[in-house]
Structure formats: C-alpha cells, structure tokens
Design a protein around this motif. Structure first.
Motif, PDB file in Angstrom:
ATOM      1  N   CYS A  45       0.877  -1.126   0.041  1.00  0.00           N
ATOM      2  CA  CYS A  45       0.050   0.062  -0.011  1.00  0.00           C
ATOM      3  C   CYS A  45       0.775   1.335  -0.112  1.00  0.00           C
ATOM      4  O   CYS A  45       1.765   1.116   0.745  1.00  0.00           O
ATOM      5  CB  CYS A  45      -0.667   0.025   1.163  1.00  0.00           C
ATOM      6  N   TRP A  46       0.390   2.414  -0.697  1.00  0.00           N
ATOM      7  CA  TRP A  46       1.004   3.473  -0.670  1.00  0.00           C
ATOM      8  C   TRP A  46       0.028   4.451  -0.024  1.00  0.00           C
ATOM      9  O   TRP A  46      -1.112   4.675  -0.533  1.00  0.00           O
ATOM     10  CB  TRP A  46       1.370   4.294  -2.051  1.00  0.00           C
ATOM     11  N   TYR A  47       0.350   5.242   1.149  1.00  0.00           N
ATOM     12  CA  TYR A  47      -0.543   5.986   1.895  1.00  0.00           C
ATOM     13  C   TYR A  47      -0.144   6.989   2.586  1.00  0.00           C
ATOM     14  O   TYR A  47       0.782   6.350   3.367  1.00  0.00           O
ATOM     15  CB  TYR A  47      -1.771   5.140   2.579  1.00  0.00           C
ATOM     16  N   ARG A  68       4.104   9.326  -3.685  1.00  0.00           N
ATOM     17  CA  ARG A  68       4.151   9.528  -2.105  1.00  0.00           C
ATOM     18  C   ARG A  68       5.376  10.277  -1.469  1.00  0.00           C
ATOM     19  O   ARG A  68       6.064  10.676  -2.084  1.00  0.00           O
ATOM     20  CB  ARG A  68       4.381   7.823  -1.624  1.00  0.00           C
ATOM     21  N   GLN A  69       4.914  10.603  -0.239  1.00  0.00           N
ATOM     22  CA  GLN A  69       5.877  11.428   0.460  1.00  0.00           C
ATOM     23  C   GLN A  69       7.287  11.227   0.421  1.00  0.00           C
ATOM     24  O   GLN A  69       7.388   9.691   0.653  1.00  0.00           O
ATOM     25  CB  GLN A  69       5.345  11.882   1.897  1.00  0.00           C
ATOM     26  N   PRO A  70       8.508  11.766   0.315  1.00  0.00           N
ATOM     27  CA  PRO A  70       9.614  11.191   0.602  1.00  0.00           C
ATOM     28  C   PRO A  70      10.226  10.423   1.582  1.00  0.00           C
ATOM     29  O   PRO A  70      10.755   9.674   1.829  1.00  0.00           O
ATOM     30  CB  PRO A  70      10.734  12.689   0.435  1.00  0.00           C
ATOM     31  N   GLU A  71       9.359  10.855   2.697  1.00  0.00           N
ATOM     32  CA  GLU A  71       9.567  10.237   3.985  1.00  0.00           C
ATOM     33  C   GLU A  71       9.316   8.636   4.191  1.00  0.00           C
ATOM     34  O   GLU A  71       9.631   8.098   4.879  1.00  0.00           O
ATOM     35  CB  GLU A  71       9.219  10.957   5.314  1.00  0.00           C
ATOM     36  N   HIS A  72       8.400   8.279   3.212  1.00  0.00           N
ATOM     37  CA  HIS A  72       7.907   6.793   3.161  1.00  0.00           C
ATOM     38  C   HIS A  72       8.674   6.130   2.272  1.00  0.00           C
ATOM     39  O   HIS A  72       8.402   5.855   0.935  1.00  0.00           O
ATOM     40  CB  HIS A  72       6.425   7.023   2.773  1.00  0.00           C
ATOM     41  N   THR A 108       8.648   3.960  -9.943  1.00  0.00           N
ATOM     42  CA  THR A 108       9.866   4.355  -9.176  1.00  0.00           C
ATOM     43  C   THR A 108       9.577   4.251  -7.603  1.00  0.00           C
ATOM     44  O   THR A 108       8.563   3.947  -7.122  1.00  0.00           O
ATOM     45  CB  THR A 108      10.275   5.646  -9.748  1.00  0.00           C
ATOM     46  N   LYS A 109      10.656   4.702  -7.083  1.00  0.00           N
ATOM     47  CA  LYS A 109      10.567   4.669  -5.458  1.00  0.00           C
ATOM     48  C   LYS A 109       9.634   5.658  -4.924  1.00  0.00           C
ATOM     49  O   LYS A 109       8.862   5.523  -3.792  1.00  0.00           O
ATOM     50  CB  LYS A 109      11.907   5.113  -5.194  1.00  0.00           C
TER      51      LYS A 109
END
Length: 640
Positions: A45-47, A68-72, A108-109
């Motif tokens: 999951c990306w959230y 997604r946010q860079p911290e994830h 990508t990441k």
C-alpha cells in the motif's frame, strides 16, 4: 498408466484451486486485519499519495500520476502490470469510502503511473486522502488452469506425446551423435551438451550448487541455434530470466526479453520489446502518427454538445481522421513488433509470461526451462504447450516452489514437473564438478544429496580466506540456555543470545583479519537464517556493531531463500531453534539447508543447538560430519 497420468493431472487442477483459495484467504487476511501503516510497511500500500497529473492516452484511457511523500521509503511490491485499487480515505482508518481499480504502467521509489478503469477522474479524488493498494491478481492462476486443461484434453498431437514422455508412460527418445566442442566445458557439461543435442523429446540438466548450470545451459542454447532459427527460454522468476538474457547477450545472441519493463533489470532493458521498438527504423513514423492522432482527439473533444449541425459534422470528421490515424499507427506497430520477433533468436520470458499476446500462436522447436525445480507443475506446462521438445535445467535438491496451502502441498502440489521428469525418465545428466567452494564445505551436501558424486575443481578445492583459517565451524549452543522466542506479530522464531554469538564471532574474525592485515583477502560475508525475525534481529545488531563502514559494506544479512543462487566468501548460518521438545519447524526442510550450506566459498560457520537439532536424522549426520572434520566448537568458548 495413461489413465493414471490423466487422473494425476486432474488432481493438479483441484490442488491449484485449493492453492488459489488459500492465497486469496491470506491476501484478504493481510488486507482486513492490518492497518494502513502496517500495509505500507508490508509494501502492498502507498498511503497517503498526491495526485500530480491526469491525462488521456491515444486510446482515450485515463492515466494518472501519483507520488508518495519522500519520508515513506518502505520497499514496495508494486510493479508494472500489477492490478491496483485507488481509494479515498477521509476517516483516517483502513475503511475505504470510494475506490476504482487500475493497472500500474510504471513505478519508481516515489512515483507511479496508473491506467484507471474509469472514463473520467472521479470527483472523490479531491476529498480526503488518496491511497493505492495492490489487488489480488488471478491472471497466473487462470493461465495455469488453462494450461492444465489443454494438457488433459490433448489427443493425437505433440502435447499428448510430450505429456506421456515427461510423465513417464513413454520412453524419451535420443539420437546418437557425438558433439564435443572445445569451448572450455568439463566432461559432465559436455555430456549435457551431447544429451540436449540428441534429445528428440526431453532432456534434463541437473545442476547442483556451483556446477556451472547457467554456463552449460547458455552453451546448449547456442548449440541448438545452429540448427534452429529461434528458441524460447523461460524460468519461474524475473531474476532468473534476466540472468539468462544477460548471459546470452554476452554470447552475441539476439535476445528479446518479453515482459513488463518495470519487472526487468535495468542492465538488460535494451533487450525489451519497448527498447527494440524505440530503436526500430520505422519508430519515428509511428511516433509521428500517434502524436497526430492524439492532437486530433484533443481537437475533437473541444467541440461542445450545444454546437450547431456544421460543428458536429466537423467534430465527427476530425474524430474519424483521428481513428484512421490510430488504426494506421496500430498497423505499423504490429508490423514493427512482427519484424522484431522474426529477427530474434531467443524469446526470453517467465513461465506465465509465455502467454504474452506478442508471441500468441507461436511455437518453437525447443523450449528451455531454467530453475524448473522451483516452479509449480501447472506453471511449467504453460510454455511446454508451445514446444516440440523441452529442455529442463535445475536442481530438485534445492529450494522447491513456494506453496501457500500446506494441505495442497502435502497432497502433491509441491512435487514439480522437473522432479517427476527426472524420476520417471532416463533423460538427465548431473553436472559433477563444482567451482564454488572448498571441498570441506562441499562434502556433506555431496554425500547427502548427490550420492557423493560431486568433485571440487582444483582451483577451489583448497581455497581459504588465509592459510591457517578453519574452513568449517559448528558453534554449539547446547547447554547455554539460549532458548528461541516467537515474534508476536509475524509468528517467526528468533534467538537473541544466538544472534549475539554470531556477531561476537564475526567481529572477532574480522578483527583477526585486521591484525594480520588480511582484510583485503575477504570480499564478502553473508549472514543467513531460515527465519525472518532472526534476520531482522541480526540486521539491527550489525548496524549497532560499530564496524568500520568499509567493512560493514561487505556484510549482508538475509533469509536462506533470498540467498539461493548467490555465494559469499564467508557464510554464517543461524539455526535459531533451541527448545526442550526437539521441535525444529522450518529446519525439517533439508533442501533449504542444502541451499544454506552451499553458499560459502571459503569459510562456513554454523551456529545452533545440537541437543535440539540432533534429534533429526539429517542434522545427526551433519553433526557426525562436523566431528569427522574436527570442526566442533562450544559456544561457551565465545562467551568468556
């Protein structure tokens, strides 16, 4: 017997259904009983995600880009071609108020491009927080079942003949031509080359650890291409297909890697269909046509519904032109793809990937299946449907395929087609010279799994990190009260004190190399365990060990399964299990231990509790071997 194999195949269909149900049950459990945070950590999951761009492609399909946010930075399981659900969540928990399905185009990441299965952007994407979640993908099961039914129903055709040979009701046939090429192969490798050359139906290359199976397979493929214009090469995993693609490319063989580019290693992207289309002489014309079609579609969409008759006619004319251009572009692309496929010597893909629409309807004189002992039988039949003859390569004494349903596995799903073919035919050659490890590391596996038929090549027979080093060590924790524990979340076993002993031995060993100024002689260290909880614990301890960055870089921690196909100068194996009942769980799978024990080139260190493991006959023999080569040490020596 023919009736028996029909019943056997029908049982495979039932067991496949059982496996699918269990896989789906585990998937639903994972999704329903875990929080969004846990799912994010599990990589499914990306959230939350941000919606960056939306556009329509030439086929008027809706494509969105999310990030997604860079911290994830959690590792994820999203890949090109995977099915996903995009959902809105305004409640902050795992209940999705709205959702649409789609397919991942590229990832990508931090960014993902997705084709959504809707005509327009849903209004709810602007409210609450968005997430992307993997859906259960039934495609592989569908293709496996279809293949089994085709094999069951086959009558009077080549598939029926191959079915009868592979499953042992008809003897495999061979010609008798000599093929000894002076290409640097050893005697058993040359024998494999000869076997493949002469096989009319099936041939099996049995490759124990370090015996040069991939090298042999590449040479047999090159040899086959002298008499056949084109062959197919398959394997169960993308990593195995990529390795073969790379090695065949090094032999200047024209390879086409079929599959989603996101699943292909970047080193061989130039072998993919996308890359070959982009490099084709007619690609510029195709690009121009697609661009023009897209511009016409955009122009047509600018006409409003309340326009007059003339405007509507104009819009119809523009749309008709756009569709005409789109058809012309599709025809040109079809020509380009056919041209590329026709000029290719080797089509390389996964087993399920052999159903790809670009190679639909094609058949091959020879289909090569590598790592066949790691594939479920149903999956192995998929490429065989396209074959006139089949060449298997693998080792059924190493890791089997991953089966989710314990019941289905025990009823026969874990037995691979490779195992059946090698047991029921006289069509195999075992590669017998290994080039990986010191003979003391090799000998136990050779005796236990390979009828003592393995020989260490002179180049590796005696190699060590340094002259006085002990090659094999078993560090016995019996009597130390280092009892195992179970991780509450993952139900995986770990052993904290045993992990401490591993780190203590490693640090002392690296320190002794430093004092002798021999650190340069050590290229790599692997620390492995059958248990994920133990590898997580060992990774934490390695980070906290205070090793110099250059030294720490040489050390990798992972599960046994993740190390299959790999090797290191020094390997540490943490067995974990230590209890009063003699329960060893995972360790009962002796094939997994065969993999673990054969990863080391120059030094093998095994840490475990002899009182717990010694009650199993395999480990009893292993402990006898340890005493025979004088490799026994008590953990008490390291504690004080």
């Amino acid at each position: 017997m023919s009736k028996n194999i029909q019943e056997e195949l029908k049982l495979q269909v039932q067991l496949l259904h059982q496996e699918k149900e269990e896989d789906l049950r585990q998937y639903r459990l994972k999704m329903s009983s875990t929080s969004l945070k846990e799912r994010r950590k599990a990589g499914v999951c990306w959230y939350p995600v941000d919606l960056n761009k939306t556009r329509f492609d030439a086929g008027e399909r809706l494509i969105v880009k999310v990030s997604r946010q860079p911290e994830h930075t959690d590792a994820h399981l999203f890949q090109s071609g995977k099915l996903i659900s995009m959902f809105s969540n305004s409640t902050g928990d795992s209940q999705h108020e709205e959702a649409v399905s789609g397919v991942v185009n590229s990832v990508t990441k931090t960014d993902m491009h997705i084709t959504l299965n809707v005509d327009d952007v849903p209004q709810w994407v602007h409210h609450g927080q968005l997430g992307i979640q993997l859906l259960f993908d039934e495609n592989a099961y569908r293709e496996m079942e279809k293949a089994l039914f085709k094999v069951i129903k086959s009558k009077g055709d080549r598939i029926e003949e191959l079915k009868n040979v592979i499953l042992g009701t008809t003897a495999a046939r061979f010609d008798n031509q000599e093929v000894i090429r002076d290409i640097g192969l050893n005697d058993s490798q040359n024998e494999a080359l000869r076997l493949v050359h002469n096989a009319q139906d099936v041939a099996i290359i049995h490759g124990p650890p370090g015996t040069g199976k991939t090298t042999t397979l590449v040479h047999t493929i090159a040899e086959t291409l002298k008499s056949e214009k084109q062959v197919m090469v398959c394997a169960p995993s993308n990593a195995a297909v990529d390795l073969l693609t790379d090695r065949l490319g090094q032999q200047n063989i024209e390879v086409l890697r079929i599959g989603h580019p996101a699943r292909v290693h970047e080193d061989i992207l130039n072998k993919t269909l996308d890359a070959k289309i982009a490099n084709h002489d007619d690609f510029k014309s195709l690009k121009d046509m697609r661009k023009q079609a897209e511009e016409y579609f955009k122009l047509a969409s600018k006409y409003k519904r309340n326009f007059g008759h003339a405007e509507k006619a104009q819009r119809r004319a523009i749309k008709a032109e756009a569709l005409k251009l789109k058809d012309a572009a599709n025809n040109l692309e079809y020509y380009i793809i056919n041209d590329i496929v026709a000029k290719t010597q080797v089509i390389a893909c996964t087993l399920v990937g052999s159903t790809n629409s670009y190679i639909k309807g094609m058949s091959f004189g020879t289909v090569f299946i590598d790592e066949a002992a790691q594939a479920m039988e149903a999956a192995t039949w998929i490429p065989i449907l396209k074959a006139q003859r089949v060449i298997f390569a693998g080792d059924h004494c190493q890791l089997p395929p991953t089966i989710k349903s314990y019941e289905a596995a025990k009823k026969g799903l874990e037995v691979t087609l490779f195992e059946k073919a090698i047991d029921r035919n006289e069509a195999d050659v075992m590669l017998s010279i290994q080039y990986r490890m010191h003979e003391q590391i090799m000998n136990f596996s050779s005796r236990t799994f390979y009828k003592n038929n393995l020989t260490a090549d002179a180049m590796v027979k005696d190699w060590k990190v340094f002259g006085e080093d002990s090659v094999v060590e078993f560090i016995d924790t019996a009597g130390c009260a280092f009892y195992e524990a179970v991780d509450k979340e993952t139900r995986s076993s770990f052993n904290e004190e045993e992990a401490d002993i591993v780190m203590k031995h490693l640090i002392e060993y690296l320190g002794s190399l430093d004092s002798m100024e021999r650190q340069e002689d050590l290229e790599s260290v692997g620390i492995i365990s059958p248990y994920k909880a133990q590898t997580a614990l060992l990774s934490e301890k390695l980070l906290a060990s205070g090793l110099a960055p250059d030294t720490a870089k040489k050390v990798q921690v992972n599960t046994v399964d993740s190390f299959q196909g790999q090797e290191r100068d020094v390997i540490y194996i943490s067995l974990v299990r230590s209890n009063d009942k003699g329960e060893i769980g995972f360790l009962k799978d002796t094939r997994r231990m065969n993999v673990a024990l054969t990863r080391a080139r120059k030094k093998l260190v095994v840490i475990g509790d002899s009182a717990t493991i010694g009650q199993h006959s395999f480990y009893e023999k292993f402990l006898d071997y340890i005493h025979e080569i004088d490799a026994y040490r008590s953990a008490f020596e390291l504690m004080y």
